[in-house]
Design an enzyme around this catalytic site. Sequence first.
Site, mmCIF file in Angstrom:
data_model
loop_
_atom_site.group_PDB
_atom_site.id
_atom_site.type_symbol
_atom_site.label_atom_id
_atom_site.label_comp_id
_atom_site.label_asym_id
_atom_site.label_seq_id
_atom_site.Cartn_x
_atom_site.Cartn_y
_atom_site.Cartn_z
ATOM 1 C CB CYS A 61 -29.650 6.539 -49.582
ATOM 2 S SG CYS A 61 -30.420 5.736 -48.156
ATOM 3 C CB CYS A 70 -32.710 12.628 -48.739
ATOM 4 S SG CYS A 70 -31.302 12.605 -47.608
ATOM 5 C CG ASP A 345 -27.361 30.849 -34.542
ATOM 6 O OD1 ASP A 345 -28.268 30.675 -35.389
ATOM 7 O OD2 ASP A 345 -26.614 29.933 -34.152
ATOM 8 C CB CYS A 371 -31.984 27.479 -39.049
ATOM 9 S SG CYS A 371 -33.172 27.875 -37.742
#
Length: 413
Positions: A61, A70, A345, A371
Amino acid sequence: MGEQVSTITRVGFQGDGITPEGLFVPLTLPDEQVRIAVGKDNQARLLEVLSLSPERTEPPCKHFSVCGGCALQHWEMTPYSAWKRDMVISVLEKAGLETEFGPILTTPPETRRRVGLHAKKIKGRTELGFKMRRSWEQVRIEECPVADPALIRAIPYLSEIASVLFEHPKSAPILQVTLSQTGLDIDIRGVERNKSGGLSADARMQIAMIAGEHDIARITLSEEILYQSRLPSVRFGRALVDLPPASFLQASAKSEADMVGLVKEAIAGCKNVADLFCGAGAFTFPMAEIASVYAVDGAGGAVSALKAAIGRAPGLKPIRAETRDLFRRPLVREELSVFDAVVFDPPRAGAEAQARELAQSKVSKVIGVSCNPQTFARDAQILTQSGFKLDKVTPIDQFLWSTHVELVAVFSR
């Protein structure tokens, strides 16, 4: 601020290279010799890479190193994935948790189906983008190898929508954009209310015209519907579920499928399963192909969407669903006694209260989807200290090239 030459020994949890002196250097890799400017709080600015790692690769990118989305596009996939898997292992081993670790399951590029786009007025022009690295400024996004290409193609007309959201001088709009199977679902946040209580009638009309021209499914302003041509829908197993405004959805359908596969494998042979923190049913409906499911979540809209989809999903075992705050009112041991297995979850905060009830219950199998490895480790300690065995943990890389990692874990008595 002084300059120095140093060698990177490893990559830390935040994706920065770390020197022997404990300095954090962004955009560097193990064994690279670097010239850096040393700042405060052990942070350093990379001036030059003097010797490149053989694991360094060309980022895909053009926004990389500026965009904050990122952190690790410059690292070859094999060592990058090993590093991310090792993060999970490190956190759990530090908590004294021993288990088998499966291979990491990574979502491929161009599969992210939801993004948060920040809007900003620059010289009379509205730009959409992501926040820069360690900054409140933003970078205008023209490409993104992580996102589904349909989201990037939508940016020109999403910018048109954003351009009418600045009626209040303090507005800082964020467009939460989800690619559903029936079109784009956009929830707008960060718009300050004016004297009339919200957007003007003219702004609302402009948004509706743009949405109609580009066949957008729905636009909401902090969950208030501004425009809707049809309900945004996603498929969970055999069910097509209409998403409520601003509802949670896994970022990648590929990672969701990986997690669902692991959960279904773990509950094989079970007849009665609880799905705690069920959302709109990402695990509920696939599990109902195997067992009866009791689905619980604190988000009333998500539970209502799940209930509405039950009658449209063929060939499933019975599903019951309830809205309940599992942080304040977790299922207690007596309620849990009827289940062969429990899946939980939770959000990033974890499920400490529910884990304590599970620890005292007679449930023989628990599957944790997390997560946040840190809060998972806390909850896992509660279970293992009460007699559960942590059988296996599978890391999930849903947020490609970021420092974020998830997991699916299986416990048994």
